[in-house]
Design a protein around this motif. Structure first.
Motif, PDB file in Angstrom:
ATOM      1  N   HIS A  10      42.012  37.486   6.815  1.00 32.34           N
ATOM      2  CA  HIS A  10      42.492  36.776   5.425  1.00 32.34           C
ATOM      3  C   HIS A  10      42.311  35.638   4.888  1.00 32.34           C
ATOM      4  CE1 HIS A  10      45.789  34.091   3.946  1.00 32.34           C
ATOM      5  NE2 HIS A  10      46.761  35.466   3.687  1.00 32.34           N
ATOM      6  N   ALA A  50      45.936  30.075  -3.267  1.00 29.73           N
ATOM      7  CA  ALA A  50      45.825  31.502  -3.371  1.00 29.73           C
ATOM      8  C   ALA A  50      44.995  32.047  -2.776  1.00 29.73           C
ATOM      9  CB  ALA A  50      44.980  31.638  -4.989  1.00 29.73           C
ATOM     10  N   TYR A  51      45.425  33.666  -2.484  1.00 26.78           N
ATOM     11  CA  TYR A  51      44.473  34.184  -0.724  1.00 26.78           C
ATOM     12  C   TYR A  51      44.125  35.490  -1.012  1.00 26.78           C
ATOM     13  CZ  TYR A  51      48.423  36.898  -0.119  1.00 26.78           C
ATOM     14  OH  TYR A  51      49.654  37.921  -0.388  1.00 26.78           O
ATOM     15  N   PHE A  52      43.594  35.711  -0.159  1.00 28.13           N
ATOM     16  CA  PHE A  52      43.010  37.709  -0.107  1.00 28.13           C
ATOM     17  C   PHE A  52      42.741  37.433   1.114  1.00 28.13           C
ATOM     18  CE2 PHE A  52      39.612  40.426   0.213  1.00 28.13           C
ATOM     19  CZ  PHE A  52      40.289  41.491  -0.281  1.00 28.13           C
ATOM     20  N   ALA A  86      44.901  46.159   0.590  1.00 29.39           N
ATOM     21  CA  ALA A  86      43.814  45.229  -0.147  1.00 29.39           C
ATOM     22  C   ALA A  86      45.284  44.165  -0.761  1.00 29.39           C
ATOM     23  CB  ALA A  86      43.276  45.282  -0.539  1.00 29.39           C
ATOM     24  N   HIS A  87      45.332  42.914   0.000  1.00 29.47           N
ATOM     25  CA  HIS A  87      46.582  41.707  -0.243  1.00 29.47           C
ATOM     26  C   HIS A  87      45.537  40.734  -1.296  1.00 29.47           C
ATOM     27  CE1 HIS A  87      47.911  44.387   2.740  1.00 29.47           C
ATOM     28  NE2 HIS A  87      47.179  44.070   3.334  1.00 29.47           N
ATOM     29  N   ILE A  88      46.397  40.624  -2.253  1.00 33.68           N
ATOM     30  CA  ILE A  88      46.130  38.974  -2.747  1.00 33.68           C
ATOM     31  C   ILE A  88      47.411  38.314  -3.315  1.00 33.68           C
ATOM     32  CG2 ILE A  88      45.524  39.913  -5.410  1.00 33.68           C
ATOM     33  CD1 ILE A  88      43.279  38.171  -5.491  1.00 33.68           C
ATOM     34  N   GLY A  89      47.421  37.392  -3.331  1.00 37.77           N
ATOM     35  CA  GLY A  89      48.660  36.250  -3.820  1.00 37.77           C
ATOM     36  C   GLY A  89      48.072  34.955  -3.646  1.00 37.77           C
ATOM     37  N   TYR A  90      49.396  34.909  -4.866  1.00 34.91           N
ATOM     38  CA  TYR A  90      49.366  33.131  -5.668  1.00 34.91           C
ATOM     39  C   TYR A  90      50.503  32.690  -5.254  1.00 34.91           C
ATOM     40  CZ  TYR A  90      49.093  29.696  -9.209  1.00 34.91           C
ATOM     41  OH  TYR A  90      48.950  27.783  -9.984  1.00 34.91           O
ATOM     42  N   TYR A 102      52.203  38.520  -5.845  1.00 32.14           N
ATOM     43  CA  TYR A 102      51.653  39.073  -4.670  1.00 32.14           C
ATOM     44  C   TYR A 102      51.219  40.280  -5.394  1.00 32.14           C
ATOM     45  CZ  TYR A 102      55.918  40.663  -2.258  1.00 32.14           C
ATOM     46  OH  TYR A 102      56.873  40.948  -1.710  1.00 32.14           O
ATOM     47  N   TYR A 103      50.219  40.956  -5.233  1.00 36.16           N
ATOM     48  CA  TYR A 103      49.919  42.317  -5.057  1.00 36.16           C
ATOM     49  C   TYR A 103      49.288  42.774  -3.764  1.00 36.16           C
ATOM     50  CZ  TYR A 103      47.371  46.301  -6.795  1.00 36.16           C
ATOM     51  OH  TYR A 103      46.805  48.031  -6.713  1.00 36.16           O
ATOM     52  N   HIS A 104      49.189  44.215  -3.322  1.00 40.28           N
ATOM     53  CA  HIS A 104      49.055  44.468  -2.289  1.00 40.28           C
ATOM     54  C   HIS A 104      48.851  45.958  -2.607  1.00 40.28           C
ATOM     55  CE1 HIS A 104      50.617  41.517   0.373  1.00 40.28           C
ATOM     56  NE2 HIS A 104      52.095  41.494  -0.301  1.00 40.28           N
TER      57      HIS A 104
END
Length: 129
Positions: free
Chosen positions: A8, A19-21, A43-47, A60-62
Motif C-alpha cells: 500500500h 491518495a493511495y494505490f 489493484a486498488h486506488i482511492g482518494y 475508490y476503485y478496486h
C-alpha cells in the motif's frame, strides 16, 4: 481461511487530500466446496478529500481478478465506491455510501456475471479506552 499479501502506497498527502494505490494477492487455504478454491489478484486506488474539519469525502476503485483452481473459471471484478463522513463529535459520526459492482466471468451463458448497485446510511460510535 486465506493468506493475503500486498503493498500500500500513499502517493499524495496533504492536510486536505490523500491518495493511495495498493496491490495484493490472496490464496484460499480451506474452501468448501473445493471447486471455489481460487487465487485473487487485486489493484486498488482511492482518494480522500477533507471538505471541512468534520466532513470528508472518499472515492475508490478496486479491481480483482479471481483465478479458480477447477474448471478454468476466471472472473474480473470491478468495484467503484463513494463515501461521505460527517464527524458530529469526537465519538459519533454519520456516513453515507454508494457502491457499484460489476463481475465479468468466463463461465458460459453469463452464469456468474452480475451488476450491483448498493447505497446506505449509517451512524458510528467510538469509545477510546
Amino acid at each position: 481461511h486465506n493468506v493475503r499479501v500486498g503493498a500500500h502506497k500513499v502517493f499524495y498527502s496533504s492536510p486536505k487530500h490523500n491518495a493511495y494505490f495498493a496491490i495484493d494477492y490472496a490464496r484460499n487455504l480451506d474452501t468448501n466446496p473445493s471447486r471455489l478454491d481460487r487465487d485473487e489478484y487485486g489493484a486498488h486506488i482511492g482518494y480522500t478529500y477533507q471538505i471541512t474539519d468534520r466532513v470528508k469525502a472518499v472515492i475508490y476503485y478496486h479491481y480483482s481478478h479471481y483465478d479458480y483452481d477447477l474448471a478454468g473459471r476466471e472472473d474480473d471484478n470491478h468495484v467503484l465506491g463513494a463515501e461521505l463522513y460527517w464527524q458530529i463529535s469526537k465519538s459519533t459520526r454519520l456516513q453515507a455510501s454508494f457502491t457499484y459492482v460489476e463481475n465479468d466471468s468466463n463461465l458460459p451463458f453469463g452464469a456468474a456475471d452480475y451488476d450491483s448497485v448498493q447505497g446506505g446510511f449509517g451512524i458510528g460510535f467510538t469509545k477510546k479506552f
